[in-house]
Design a protein around this motif. Structure first.
Motif, PDB file in Angstrom:
ATOM      1  N   VAL A  70       0.826  -1.212   0.000  1.00 48.21           N
ATOM      2  CA  VAL A  70       0.000   0.000   0.000  1.00 48.21           C
ATOM      3  C   VAL A  70       0.860   1.263   0.000  1.00 48.21           C
ATOM      4  O   VAL A  70       0.621   2.193  -0.772  1.00 48.21           O
ATOM      5  CB  VAL A  70      -0.949   0.001   1.227  1.00 48.21           C
ATOM      6  CG1 VAL A  70      -1.619   1.344   1.412  1.00 48.21           C
ATOM      7  CG2 VAL A  70      -1.977  -1.095   1.088  1.00 48.21           C
ATOM      8  N   HIS A  71       1.898   1.296   0.826  1.00 45.49           N
ATOM      9  CA  HIS A  71       2.684   2.514   0.993  1.00 45.49           C
ATOM     10  C   HIS A  71       3.851   2.656   0.024  1.00 45.49           C
ATOM     11  O   HIS A  71       4.321   3.755  -0.230  1.00 45.49           O
ATOM     12  CB  HIS A  71       3.195   2.609   2.438  1.00 45.49           C
ATOM     13  CG  HIS A  71       2.089   2.890   3.406  1.00 45.49           C
ATOM     14  ND1 HIS A  71       1.305   1.881   3.940  1.00 45.49           N
ATOM     15  CD2 HIS A  71       1.614   4.040   3.923  1.00 45.49           C
ATOM     16  CE1 HIS A  71       0.412   2.414   4.749  1.00 45.49           C
ATOM     17  NE2 HIS A  71       0.573   3.724   4.765  1.00 45.49           N
ATOM     18  N   PHE A  72       4.350   1.553  -0.510  1.00 40.50           N
ATOM     19  CA  PHE A  72       5.462   1.577  -1.468  1.00 40.50           C
ATOM     20  C   PHE A  72       5.127   0.683  -2.655  1.00 40.50           C
ATOM     21  O   PHE A  72       5.706  -0.391  -2.817  1.00 40.50           O
ATOM     22  CB  PHE A  72       6.765   1.102  -0.798  1.00 40.50           C
ATOM     23  CG  PHE A  72       7.166   1.925   0.384  1.00 40.50           C
ATOM     24  CD1 PHE A  72       7.750   3.169   0.206  1.00 40.50           C
ATOM     25  CD2 PHE A  72       6.957   1.466   1.673  1.00 40.50           C
ATOM     26  CE1 PHE A  72       8.126   3.929   1.299  1.00 40.50           C
ATOM     27  CE2 PHE A  72       7.322   2.225   2.766  1.00 40.50           C
ATOM     28  CZ  PHE A  72       7.904   3.468   2.570  1.00 40.50           C
ATOM     29  N   PRO A  73       4.200   1.106  -3.523  1.00 37.65           N
ATOM     30  CA  PRO A  73       3.770   0.230  -4.617  1.00 37.65           C
ATOM     31  C   PRO A  73       4.852  -0.041  -5.660  1.00 37.65           C
ATOM     32  O   PRO A  73       4.776  -1.016  -6.381  1.00 37.65           O
ATOM     33  CB  PRO A  73       2.596   0.977  -5.240  1.00 37.65           C
ATOM     34  CG  PRO A  73       2.761   2.385  -4.818  1.00 37.65           C
ATOM     35  CD  PRO A  73       3.489   2.369  -3.515  1.00 37.65           C
ATOM     36  N   ASP A  74       5.874   0.803  -5.757  1.00 40.69           N
ATOM     37  CA  ASP A  74       6.918   0.625  -6.763  1.00 40.69           C
ATOM     38  C   ASP A  74       8.035  -0.299  -6.304  1.00 40.69           C
ATOM     39  O   ASP A  74       9.030  -0.441  -7.002  1.00 40.69           O
ATOM     40  CB  ASP A  74       7.534   1.978  -7.146  1.00 40.69           C
ATOM     41  CG  ASP A  74       6.516   2.865  -7.838  1.00 40.69           C
ATOM     42  OD1 ASP A  74       5.565   2.318  -8.424  1.00 40.69           O
ATOM     43  OD2 ASP A  74       6.684   4.092  -7.793  1.00 40.69           O
ATOM     44  N   SER A  75       7.905  -0.917  -5.153  1.00 40.11           N
ATOM     45  CA  SER A  75       9.003  -1.717  -4.623  1.00 40.11           C
ATOM     46  C   SER A  75       8.840  -3.212  -4.897  1.00 40.11           C
ATOM     47  O   SER A  75       9.382  -4.019  -4.190  1.00 40.11           O
ATOM     48  CB  SER A  75       9.128  -1.488  -3.120  1.00 40.11           C
ATOM     49  OG  SER A  75       7.969  -1.967  -2.467  1.00 40.11           O
ATOM     50  N   SER A  76       8.116  -3.575  -5.966  1.00 37.56           N
ATOM     51  CA  SER A  76       7.982  -4.995  -6.283  1.00 37.56           C
ATOM     52  C   SER A  76       9.301  -5.511  -6.842  1.00 37.56           C
ATOM     53  O   SER A  76      10.053  -4.766  -7.465  1.00 37.56           O
ATOM     54  CB  SER A  76       6.856  -5.209  -7.293  1.00 37.56           C
ATOM     55  OG  SER A  76       7.222  -4.679  -8.542  1.00 37.56           O
ATOM     56  N   PRO A  77       9.616  -6.789  -6.651  1.00 36.28           N
ATOM     57  CA  PRO A  77      10.892  -7.339  -7.118  1.00 36.28           C
ATOM     58  C   PRO A  77      11.085  -7.213  -8.630  1.00 36.28           C
ATOM     59  O   PRO A  77      12.188  -6.975  -9.102  1.00 36.28           O
ATOM     60  CB  PRO A  77      10.826  -8.805  -6.701  1.00 36.28           C
ATOM     61  CG  PRO A  77       9.833  -8.853  -5.600  1.00 36.28           C
ATOM     62  CD  PRO A  77       8.861  -7.751  -5.868  1.00 36.28           C
ATOM     63  N   ALA A  78      10.015  -7.350  -9.410  1.00 36.66           N
ATOM     64  CA  ALA A  78      10.140  -7.248 -10.869  1.00 36.66           C
ATOM     65  C   ALA A  78      10.538  -5.830 -11.274  1.00 36.66           C
ATOM     66  O   ALA A  78      11.385  -5.635 -12.153  1.00 36.66           O
ATOM     67  CB  ALA A  78       8.829  -7.644 -11.528  1.00 36.66           C
ATOM     68  N   LEU A  79       9.940  -4.827 -10.631  1.00 37.63           N
ATOM     69  CA  LEU A  79      10.280  -3.437 -10.955  1.00 37.63           C
ATOM     70  C   LEU A  79      11.705  -3.102 -10.520  1.00 37.63           C
ATOM     71  O   LEU A  79      12.412  -2.369 -11.207  1.00 37.63           O
ATOM     72  CB  LEU A  79       9.285  -2.477 -10.296  1.00 37.63           C
ATOM     73  CG  LEU A  79       7.874  -2.499 -10.866  1.00 37.63           C
ATOM     74  CD1 LEU A  79       6.955  -1.625 -10.036  1.00 37.63           C
ATOM     75  CD2 LEU A  79       7.877  -2.038 -12.313  1.00 37.63           C
ATOM     76  N   LYS A  80      12.128  -3.655  -9.378  1.00 42.82           N
ATOM     77  CA  LYS A  80      13.502  -3.417  -8.913  1.00 42.82           C
ATOM     78  C   LYS A  80      14.510  -4.001  -9.895  1.00 42.82           C
ATOM     79  O   LYS A  80      15.516  -3.375 -10.216  1.00 42.82           O
ATOM     80  CB  LYS A  80      13.714  -4.043  -7.528  1.00 42.82           C
ATOM     81  CG  LYS A  80      13.138  -3.248  -6.400  1.00 42.82           C
ATOM     82  CD  LYS A  80      13.466  -3.915  -5.078  1.00 42.82           C
ATOM     83  CE  LYS A  80      12.841  -3.172  -3.917  1.00 42.82           C
ATOM     84  NZ  LYS A  80      13.114  -3.834  -2.640  1.00 42.82           N
ATOM     85  N   ALA A  81      14.228  -5.212 -10.398  1.00 49.37           N
ATOM     86  CA  ALA A  81      15.139  -5.860 -11.348  1.00 49.37           C
ATOM     87  C   ALA A  81      15.226  -5.064 -12.644  1.00 49.37           C
ATOM     88  O   ALA A  81      16.313  -4.883 -13.205  1.00 49.37           O
ATOM     89  CB  ALA A  81      14.674  -7.284 -11.624  1.00 49.37           C
TER      90      ALA A  81
END
Length: 135
Positions: A70-81
């Motif tokens: 909810v608070h950090f939606p951009d922190s998914s592993p796929a987006l980080k990679a």
């Protein structure tokens, strides 16, 4: 249910001013409703439907995973990679321009002994140079 009594643990809890379980003889720190989890404290569950994980006190009634979503939606592993891959592409050096050290400087050095590969490269250069002179 019998909880072990440890005088050292009770003394340490009193020094830290933590509240102890109300169950007689228990020296564990309370979780909720004045009891430790062994003696009846009920853990709060995540408020997201279908999630059975335990809610965290500082996470608005949600488990860590849902609070982060909810608070950090951009922190998914796929987006980080994907972000790391783009950064790696940006940090690569530009392609080389001009003459190579291996073409002119090394053959001119005193200790240079051509190998079969460098001899083949020199033959290719000699074959290409007459063709480029005709253009």
């Amino acid at each position: 249910v019998v909880c072990t009594t440890d005088p050292a643990a009770a003394a340490a809890a009193l020094l830290k001013k933590k509240r102890l379980c109300r169950f007689p003889g228990c020296t564990k720190v309370i979780k909720s409703q004045g009891h430790c989890q062994r003696h009846g404290a009920r853990a709060k569950r995540c408020k997201v439907d279908g999630c059975d994980k335990q809610a965290q006190g500082t996470h608005d009634g949600m488990c860590k995973r849902h609070w982060r979503a909810v608070h950090f939606p951009d922190s998914s592993p796929a987006l980080k990679a994907a972000a790391e891959e783009e950064a790696a592409k940006k940090n690569q050096p530009p392609p080389p321009e001009g003459e190579s050290v291996y073409e002119n400087i090394l053959p001119a050095s005193i200790a240079y002994r051509p190998t079969a590969v460098t001899a083949a490269m020199q033959q290719q250069q000699q074959q290409q140079s007459p063709a480029s002179a005709m253009l």
